[in-house]
Design an enzyme around this catalytic site. Structure first.
Site, PDB file in Angstrom:
ATOM      1  N   ASP A   1      47.419  44.346 -18.350  1.00 26.56           N
ATOM      2  CA  ASP A   1      47.599  45.440 -17.389  1.00 26.56           C
ATOM      3  C   ASP A   1      48.937  45.287 -16.651  1.00 26.56           C
ATOM      4  O   ASP A   1      49.415  46.231 -16.020  1.00 26.56           O
ATOM      5  CB  ASP A   1      46.477  45.369 -16.337  1.00 26.56           C
ATOM      6  CG  ASP A   1      45.514  46.541 -16.431  1.00 26.56           C
ATOM      7  OD1 ASP A   1      45.902  47.587 -16.967  1.00 26.56           O
ATOM      8  OD2 ASP A   1      44.376  46.383 -15.947  1.00 26.56           O
TER       9      ASP A   1
ATOM     10  N   LYS B   1      38.631  52.672 -24.406  1.00 27.50           N
ATOM     11  CA  LYS B   1      39.452  51.475 -24.687  1.00 27.50           C
ATOM     12  C   LYS B   1      38.809  50.656 -25.808  1.00 27.50           C
ATOM     13  O   LYS B   1      39.493  50.202 -26.725  1.00 27.50           O
ATOM     14  CB  LYS B   1      39.598  50.623 -23.414  1.00 27.50           C
ATOM     15  CG  LYS B   1      40.580  51.227 -22.424  1.00 27.50           C
ATOM     16  CD  LYS B   1      40.594  50.521 -21.078  1.00 27.50           C
ATOM     17  CE  LYS B   1      41.486  51.315 -20.115  1.00 27.50           C
ATOM     18  NZ  LYS B   1      41.648  50.743 -18.800  1.00 27.50           N
TER      19      LYS B   1
ATOM     20  N   GLN C   1      38.707  46.692 -15.138  1.00 31.26           N
ATOM     21  CA  GLN C   1      38.856  48.118 -14.821  1.00 31.26           C
ATOM     22  C   GLN C   1      38.837  48.340 -13.312  1.00 31.26           C
ATOM     23  O   GLN C   1      37.970  47.821 -12.613  1.00 31.26           O
ATOM     24  CB  GLN C   1      37.720  48.902 -15.504  1.00 31.26           C
ATOM     25  CG  GLN C   1      37.843  50.402 -15.410  1.00 31.26           C
ATOM     26  CD  GLN C   1      39.050  50.962 -16.182  1.00 31.26           C
ATOM     27  OE1 GLN C   1      39.493  50.388 -17.172  1.00 31.26           O
ATOM     28  NE2 GLN C   1      39.584  52.063 -15.707  1.00 31.26           N
TER      29      GLN C   1
HETATM   30  N1  LIG Z   1      42.664  48.060 -14.954  1.00 34.67           N
HETATM   31  C1  LIG Z   1      43.070  49.344 -14.936  1.00 34.67           C
HETATM   32  N2  LIG Z   1      42.360  50.248 -14.250  1.00 34.67           N
HETATM   33  C2  LIG Z   1      42.785  51.542 -14.235  1.00 34.67           C
HETATM   34  C3  LIG Z   1      43.934  51.940 -14.958  1.00 34.67           C
HETATM   35  C4  LIG Z   1      44.664  50.952 -15.655  1.00 34.67           C
HETATM   36  O1  LIG Z   1      45.735  51.215 -16.281  1.00 34.67           O
HETATM   37  N3  LIG Z   1      44.199  49.672 -15.621  1.00 34.67           N
HETATM   38  N4  LIG Z   1      44.303  53.281 -15.012  1.00 34.67           N
HETATM   39  C5  LIG Z   1      43.400  54.305 -14.528  1.00 34.67           C
HETATM   40  C6  LIG Z   1      42.386  54.811 -15.508  1.00 34.67           C
HETATM   41  N5  LIG Z   1      42.755  54.816 -16.929  1.00 34.67           N
HETATM   42  C7  LIG Z   1      42.691  53.650 -17.603  1.00 34.67           C
HETATM   43  O2  LIG Z   1      42.062  52.701 -17.238  1.00 34.67           O
HETATM   44  C8  LIG Z   1      42.975  56.046 -17.625  1.00 34.67           C
HETATM   45  C9  LIG Z   1      43.056  57.250 -16.977  1.00 34.67           C
HETATM   46  C10 LIG Z   1      43.187  58.449 -17.701  1.00 34.67           C
HETATM   47  C11 LIG Z   1      43.252  58.431 -19.084  1.00 34.67           C
HETATM   48  C12 LIG Z   1      43.306  59.694 -19.880  1.00 34.67           C
HETATM   49  O3  LIG Z   1      43.466  59.643 -21.090  1.00 34.67           O
HETATM   50  N6  LIG Z   1      43.155  60.854 -19.268  1.00 34.67           N
HETATM   51  C13 LIG Z   1      43.054  62.110 -19.972  1.00 34.67           C
HETATM   52  C14 LIG Z   1      42.013  62.981 -19.324  1.00 34.67           C
HETATM   53  C15 LIG Z   1      40.652  62.347 -19.322  1.00 34.67           C
HETATM   54  C16 LIG Z   1      39.585  63.202 -18.658  1.00 34.67           C
HETATM   55  O4  LIG Z   1      39.280  64.268 -19.185  1.00 34.67           O
HETATM   56  O5  LIG Z   1      39.073  62.753 -17.613  1.00 34.67           O
HETATM   57  C17 LIG Z   1      44.391  62.828 -19.963  1.00 34.67           C
HETATM   58  O6  LIG Z   1      45.138  62.674 -18.972  1.00 34.67           O
HETATM   59  O7  LIG Z   1      44.663  63.538 -20.919  1.00 34.67           O
HETATM   60  C18 LIG Z   1      43.184  57.228 -19.728  1.00 34.67           C
HETATM   61  C19 LIG Z   1      43.050  56.054 -19.008  1.00 34.67           C
HETATM   62  C20 LIG Z   1      42.606  53.790 -13.337  1.00 34.67           C
HETATM   63  N7  LIG Z   1      42.085  52.478 -13.547  1.00 34.67           N
END
Ligand SMILES: Nc1nc2c(c(=O)[nH]1)N[C@@H](CN(C=O)c1ccc(C(=O)N[C@@H](CCC(=O)O)C(=O)O)cc1)CN2
Length: 301
Positions: free
Chosen positions: A125, A58, A102
């Protein structure tokens, strides 16, 4: 993969790239108009490895889009009162347009209390009850990043969603409920399925759009789907890989069997995940424009 199957993939990675490019253009216009960069504060409590990766990503992407990133990394022992004090400070900081804490937070901290402490106008968020209410009644506010990213991809792929049957599997405040609201606002006929739903395969088989956000690896099978359905897989589950000691990432949908039946599908990784962060940057910029009282060009993002 055959050419026909490749054409079914909804590429979240490249969609996110396009959105980030639009955010970068609008961010540079914001700086020219207001005389400062838009700013995002991200708060991480503890050392959860996945959360550390997401927070780093981020910060990097915020800076790459021409916005200021303020990272606050606190030890797992941080008390709820200390975290609330930091949120209050960020609420009052003029350089901060968006605040994100987060999740998940350590067990001794009440997540709802922390979310409630964030100013709704900086709640990029979209988790604050005020923004949840705004979404429910169709007022402008902030929409949670993951469901908004899903909706953007759906509209890009399908055009109008008017009258389509949609099933959302999962009823979380962060994904399932806002996703259902967004689809309803697009005039879909929406069913929200969950762990108590009877005959889930039969419910899913009626749907033109399936959004799986249930947190159970590869639960939704291809034979559950209506042929040609559009499948959005929100799941990010780490499971043991064939090679000893290694893991791999899978969604909530059994990708191989679903690909054979679906008309379009998001992969994991590379589908919904990358959109989550791109939409966060978009929401931050929208917050910056609103908080500065400057009009953001229609369709800029
Ligand atoms: N305050 C928040 N906490 C969390 C959120 C949120 O939106 N707000 N969402 C999730 C985690 N998250 C962002 O925070 C998030 C999860 C996954 C990805 C992502 O790009 N995933 C990749 C794979 C990554 C890997 O290899 O592990 C994909 O799907 O291609 C981005 C952001 C929980 N907490």
């Amino acid at each position: 993969m055959t050419e026909a199957n490749a054409s079914k993939l909804i590429d979240g990675k490249s969609f996110a790239e396009g959105l980030r490019a639009r955010v970068a253009t609008a961010a540079s216009r914001f700086k020219a108009a207001v005389g400062r960069k838009a700013g995002l504060a991200v708060v991480l409590v503890g050392e959860d490895p996945a959360s550390q990766v997401y927070v780093r990503s981020k910060g990097k992407q915020t800076v790459a889009c021409g916005m200021s990133s303020f990272e606050h990394k606190l030890p797992a022992s941080t008390s709820e009162a200390e975290l609330l004090a930091l949120v209050a400070k960020l609420n009052a900081d003029q350089a901060v347009d968006g605040i994100l804490v987060q999740l998940p937070l350590p067990d001794h901290v009440d997540e709802q209390k922390v979310i409630a402490a964030i100013s709704p106008d900086k709640d990029v968020d979209g988790f604050h009850v005020t923004n949840a209410g705004r979404l429910a009644v169709g007022q402008p506010g902030f929409v949670p990043c993951t469901p908004l990213g899903c909706l953007m991809m759906l509209k890009h792929r399908l055009g109008s969603l008017d009258g389509l049957d949609a099933v959302v599997i999962g009823r979380s405040n962060i994904v399932g409920k806002p996703m259902a609201q967004l689809l309803l606002a697009e005039s879909c006929t929406v069913t929200v399925a969950h762990s108590r739903t009877r005959d889930l395969p039969a419910v899913v088989r009626r749907a033109d759009i399936v959004v799986a956000a249930v947190g159970r690896p590869e639960m939704v099978k291809g034979e559950w789907l209506k042929p040609g359905a559009t499948v959005i897989d929100v799941g990010i589950n780490r499971v043991p890989a064939a090679e000893e000691g290694k893991t791999r990432l899978v969604g909530d949908v059994d990708f191989a069997s679903a690909l054979a039946v679906a008309g379009a599908i998001t992969p994991v990784p590379g589908g919904v995940g990358p959109m989550t962060i791109a939409v966060l940057l978009r929401n931050t910029l929208v917050a910056a424009y609103r908080n500065a009282g400057v009009v953001l060009e229609k369709d800029a993002l």
